[in-house]
Design an enzyme around this catalytic site. Structure first.
Site, PDB file in Angstrom:
ATOM      1  N   GLU A  34       0.806  -1.220   0.000  1.00 41.57           N
ATOM      2  CA  GLU A  34       0.000   0.000   0.000  1.00 41.57           C
ATOM      3  C   GLU A  34       0.843   1.277   0.000  1.00 41.57           C
ATOM      4  O   GLU A  34       0.557   2.213   0.700  1.00 41.57           O
ATOM      5  CB  GLU A  34      -0.945   0.026   1.204  1.00 41.57           C
ATOM      6  CG  GLU A  34      -1.950  -1.105   1.142  1.00 41.57           C
ATOM      7  CD  GLU A  34      -3.037  -0.930   2.157  1.00 41.57           C
ATOM      8  OE1 GLU A  34      -4.177  -0.744   1.759  1.00 41.57           O
ATOM      9  OE2 GLU A  34      -2.728  -0.970   3.362  1.00 41.57           O
TER      10      GLU A  34
ATOM     11  N   ASN B  75       2.961  -4.370  -3.378  1.00 43.31           N
ATOM     12  CA  ASN B  75       1.584  -4.855  -3.264  1.00 43.31           C
ATOM     13  C   ASN B  75       0.685  -3.692  -2.869  1.00 43.31           C
ATOM     14  O   ASN B  75       0.961  -3.010  -1.889  1.00 43.31           O
ATOM     15  CB  ASN B  75       1.563  -5.935  -2.166  1.00 43.31           C
ATOM     16  CG  ASN B  75       0.234  -6.615  -2.028  1.00 43.31           C
ATOM     17  OD1 ASN B  75      -0.354  -7.033  -3.015  1.00 43.31           O
ATOM     18  ND2 ASN B  75      -0.242  -6.739  -0.805  1.00 43.31           N
TER      19      ASN B  75
ATOM     20  N   HIS C 219      -9.541  -6.100  -3.472  1.00 40.46           N
ATOM     21  CA  HIS C 219     -10.674  -6.112  -2.532  1.00 40.46           C
ATOM     22  C   HIS C 219     -11.802  -5.359  -3.250  1.00 40.46           C
ATOM     23  O   HIS C 219     -11.790  -4.126  -3.309  1.00 40.46           O
ATOM     24  CB  HIS C 219     -10.318  -5.386  -1.232  1.00 40.46           C
ATOM     25  CG  HIS C 219      -9.236  -6.058  -0.439  1.00 40.46           C
ATOM     26  ND1 HIS C 219      -9.394  -7.307   0.119  1.00 40.46           N
ATOM     27  CD2 HIS C 219      -7.988  -5.652  -0.107  1.00 40.46           C
ATOM     28  CE1 HIS C 219      -8.287  -7.650   0.772  1.00 40.46           C
ATOM     29  NE2 HIS C 219      -7.417  -6.661   0.645  1.00 40.46           N
TER      30      HIS C 219
ATOM     31  N   GLU D 122      -5.037 -10.451  -2.744  1.00 36.44           N
ATOM     32  CA  GLU D 122      -5.916 -10.430  -1.559  1.00 36.44           C
ATOM     33  C   GLU D 122      -7.379 -10.477  -1.985  1.00 36.44           C
ATOM     34  O   GLU D 122      -8.217  -9.752  -1.459  1.00 36.44           O
ATOM     35  CB  GLU D 122      -5.641  -9.167  -0.715  1.00 36.44           C
ATOM     36  CG  GLU D 122      -4.201  -9.042  -0.272  1.00 36.44           C
ATOM     37  CD  GLU D 122      -3.928  -7.879   0.681  1.00 36.44           C
ATOM     38  OE1 GLU D 122      -4.905  -7.317   1.226  1.00 36.44           O
ATOM     39  OE2 GLU D 122      -2.757  -7.533   0.865  1.00 36.44           O
TER      40      GLU D 122
ATOM     41  N   ASP E 197     -11.107 -10.659  -2.513  1.00 29.48           N
ATOM     42  CA  ASP E 197     -12.430 -10.889  -1.916  1.00 29.48           C
ATOM     43  C   ASP E 197     -13.387  -9.893  -2.546  1.00 29.48           C
ATOM     44  O   ASP E 197     -12.985  -8.804  -2.943  1.00 29.48           O
ATOM     45  CB  ASP E 197     -12.428 -10.825  -0.377  1.00 29.48           C
ATOM     46  CG  ASP E 197     -11.828  -9.565   0.211  1.00 29.48           C
ATOM     47  OD1 ASP E 197     -11.666  -8.554  -0.512  1.00 29.48           O
ATOM     48  OD2 ASP E 197     -11.523  -9.561   1.420  1.00 29.48           O
TER      49      ASP E 197
HETATM   50  O1  G3I Z   1      -4.350  -9.815  17.859  1.00 31.06           O
HETATM   51  C1  G3I Z   1      -5.345  -8.940  18.420  1.00 31.06           C
HETATM   52  C2  G3I Z   1      -6.023  -9.625  19.606  1.00 31.06           C
HETATM   53  O2  G3I Z   1      -5.074  -9.840  20.619  1.00 31.06           O
HETATM   54  C3  G3I Z   1      -7.167  -8.734  20.097  1.00 31.06           C
HETATM   55  O3  G3I Z   1      -7.875  -9.396  21.090  1.00 31.06           O
HETATM   56  C4  G3I Z   1      -8.109  -8.398  18.970  1.00 31.06           C
HETATM   57  C5  G3I Z   1      -9.217  -7.443  19.396  1.00 31.06           C
HETATM   58  O4  G3I Z   1      -9.728  -6.706  18.326  1.00 31.06           O
HETATM   59  O5  G3I Z   1      -7.380  -7.794  17.911  1.00 31.06           O
HETATM   60  C6  G3I Z   1      -6.366  -8.620  17.370  1.00 31.06           C
HETATM   61  O6  G3I Z   1      -5.720  -7.940  16.327  1.00 31.06           O
HETATM   62  C7  G3I Z   1      -6.429  -7.843  15.112  1.00 31.06           C
HETATM   63  C8  G3I Z   1      -5.593  -8.481  14.016  1.00 31.06           C
HETATM   64  O7  G3I Z   1      -6.238  -8.305  12.770  1.00 31.06           O
HETATM   65  C9  G3I Z   1      -5.364  -9.964  14.259  1.00 31.06           C
HETATM   66  O8  G3I Z   1      -6.566 -10.650  14.255  1.00 31.06           O
HETATM   67  C10 G3I Z   1      -6.663  -6.382  14.801  1.00 31.06           C
HETATM   68  O9  G3I Z   1      -7.573  -5.829  15.745  1.00 31.06           O
HETATM   69  C11 G3I Z   1      -7.228  -6.218  13.420  1.00 31.06           C
HETATM   70  O10 G3I Z   1      -7.274  -4.847  13.084  1.00 31.06           O
HETATM   71  C12 G3I Z   1      -6.350  -6.941  12.420  1.00 31.06           C
HETATM   72  O11 G3I Z   1      -6.973  -6.805  11.151  1.00 31.06           O
HETATM   73  C13 G3I Z   1      -6.171  -7.141  10.044  1.00 31.06           C
HETATM   74  C14 G3I Z   1      -6.023  -5.923   9.143  1.00 31.06           C
HETATM   75  O12 G3I Z   1      -5.280  -6.292   7.998  1.00 31.06           O
HETATM   76  C15 G3I Z   1      -5.294  -4.776   9.830  1.00 31.06           C
HETATM   77  O13 G3I Z   1      -5.263  -3.691   8.949  1.00 31.06           O
HETATM   78  C16 G3I Z   1      -6.896  -8.236   9.273  1.00 31.06           C
HETATM   79  O14 G3I Z   1      -6.904  -9.437  10.077  1.00 31.06           O
HETATM   80  C17 G3I Z   1      -6.171  -8.506   7.957  1.00 31.06           C
HETATM   81  O15 G3I Z   1      -6.965  -9.378   7.173  1.00 31.06           O
HETATM   82  C18 G3I Z   1      -5.995  -7.192   7.207  1.00 31.06           C
HETATM   83  O16 G3I Z   1      -5.297  -7.467   6.012  1.00 31.06           O
HETATM   84  C19 G3I Z   1      -4.867  -6.328   5.254  1.00 31.06           C
HETATM   85  C20 G3I Z   1      -3.631  -6.760   4.491  1.00 31.06           C
HETATM   86  O17 G3I Z   1      -2.653  -7.190   5.412  1.00 31.06           O
HETATM   87  C21 G3I Z   1      -3.089  -5.635   3.625  1.00 31.06           C
HETATM   88  N1  G3I Z   1      -4.103  -5.142   2.728  1.00 31.06           N
HETATM   89  C22 G3I Z   1      -5.329  -4.730   3.374  1.00 31.06           C
HETATM   90  C23 G3I Z   1      -5.924  -5.838   4.250  1.00 31.06           C
HETATM   91  C24 G3I Z   1      -7.148  -5.310   4.936  1.00 31.06           C
HETATM   92  O18 G3I Z   1      -6.834  -4.282   5.847  1.00 31.06           O
END
Ligand code: G3I
Length: 319
Positions: free
Chosen positions: A154, A191, A227, A254, A256
């Site tokens: 990004e 990416n 996305h 990615e 979806d």
């Molecule tokens: O690990 C913590 C956990 O300890 C806590 O209890 C919980 C409470 O909300 O949060 C957990 O962390 C989360 C993490 O995913 C792991 O599950 C974060 O809140 C959450 O914001 C995070 O989201 C990820 C997101 O990137 C962050 O921007 C998504 O899983 C992931 O699918 C998403 O993927 C990104 C790509 O890497 C890059 N391109 C965009 C895409 C969407 O944002």
């Protein structure tokens, strides 16, 4: 009365039998895609989803590569400067190795999910050295084992981040050089999102990779996250053709699509099939149950891990 009840009950069971769809057969999406000359149709994982047996059953039968959803992001893998935490990433790599899946590393430098110590750096020399150490630590650990690394995520248009604010665009070459030094065999990708039509961002990405690659080829491929919203696939083929005009590999990284429309999934897959430089597709999740966009039900498998119409349509396209 008894006869009437029996008739009603018979009618009910007929209606039920008609309403329950026959279980759909899975067909090995990755195998079909590979048979068309592509490298893989991959998916994502991490310990939270790799511990769900219905998820791993679909993952290993349908997909050929794994990208860590979160475990290789900076805040997860180097939460404290110089102190790496490889547990989650190693678990993913072990799972991939045990199940003959390729791995795409994701992501060495990204503006998001950064630890505070990185965001706080304001000195160019310090930040350069911190980027180099981070990439040496992560890419070095898995050197020779990955299909590729997403070195930058990004940042195609140089969004405001600690990296661009402190270093300008020089951080891009710094990051790719460090990744190449740490792993000489992995394909190195930039990416980005919103590369879904031949828009200004696609043009900016083409110009950026040409600039970075003008001396030595540092960037091997462009990842387009893809996305999409429902109906959002109409410009994808054109965008992929334009990205491929750089001469680099292109990958859909990615995928979806909100509400998983059949026509959009088929259009995206067809766009990759039609462009020889498009080497792979990665779906961003197996089941809607574990999607970052769960409320939009964007994946090929519903929250019970049953394949959707879009899955069947892709199989028909690829057969
Ligand atoms: O690990 C913590 C956990 O300890 C806590 O209890 C919980 C409470 O909300 O949060 C957990 O962390 C989360 C993490 O995913 C792991 O599950 C974060 O809140 C959450 O914001 C995070 O989201 C990820 C997101 O990137 C962050 O921007 C998504 O899983 C992931 O699918 C998403 O993927 C990104 C790509 O890497 C890059 N391109 C965009 C895409 C969407 O944002």
């Amino acid at each position: 009365m008894q006869v009437l009840l029996a008739l009603v009950s018979f009618a009910l069971s007929v209606a039920r039998a008609g309403a329950v769809p026959a279980p759909r057969q899975l067909s090995g999406l990755n195998d079909l895609f590979v048979a068309k000359g592509k490298l893989f149709w991959g998916n994502i994982g991490d310990s939270n989803t790799l511990s769900i047996s219905s998820n791993t059953e679909v993952l290993t039968s349908e997909f050929g590569a794994l990208t860590p959803e979160n475990s290789m992001k900076w805040e997860s893998i180097e939460p404290t400067q110089g102190s790496f935490s490889f547990t989650g990433a190693d678990a993913l790599v072990d799972f991939a190795n045990s199940n003959c899946l390729m791995v795409r590393g994701h992501t060495l430098v990204w503006h998001s999910q950064l630890p505070a110590y990185v965001s706080a750096i304001s000195d160019a020399a310090t930040l350069t050295s911190v980027i180099q150490s981070h990439i040496a630590g992560v890419a070095g650990r898995y050197a020779g084992q990955f299909y590729g690394h997403e070195v930058l995520n990004e940042d195609g248009t140089l969004r405001s981040s600690v990296f661009s604010n402190v270093l300008g665009d020089s951080f891009i070459a710094t990051a790719f050089e460090a990744a190449r030094a740490a792993d000489s065999t992995a394909k190195l990708y930039i990416n980005d999102f919103n590369l879904d039509s031949n828009n200004a961002k696609v043009q900016a990405m083409v110009a950026l990779v040409k600039k970075v690659n003008s001396g030595t080829q540092l960037i091997d491929g462009i990842g387009t996250q893809t996305h999409l919203s429902a109906g959002g696939s109409s410009g994808v083929a054109d965008a992929i053709t334009t990205l491929a005009s750089t001469g680099l590999e292109v990958a859909i990284t990615e995928l979806d699509i909100a509400s998983a429309p059949t026509a959009d999934y088929v259009a995206v897959a067809q766009a990759c099939l039609d462009e020889p430089r498009c080497v792979s597709i990665t779906s961003w999740g197996v089941s809607d149950a574990n999607s970052w966009r769960a409320s939009e039900t964007p994946l090929l498998f519903d929250s019970s891990f049953a394949p959707k119409d879009a899955y069947d349509a892709l199989v028909s396209l690829l057969l």
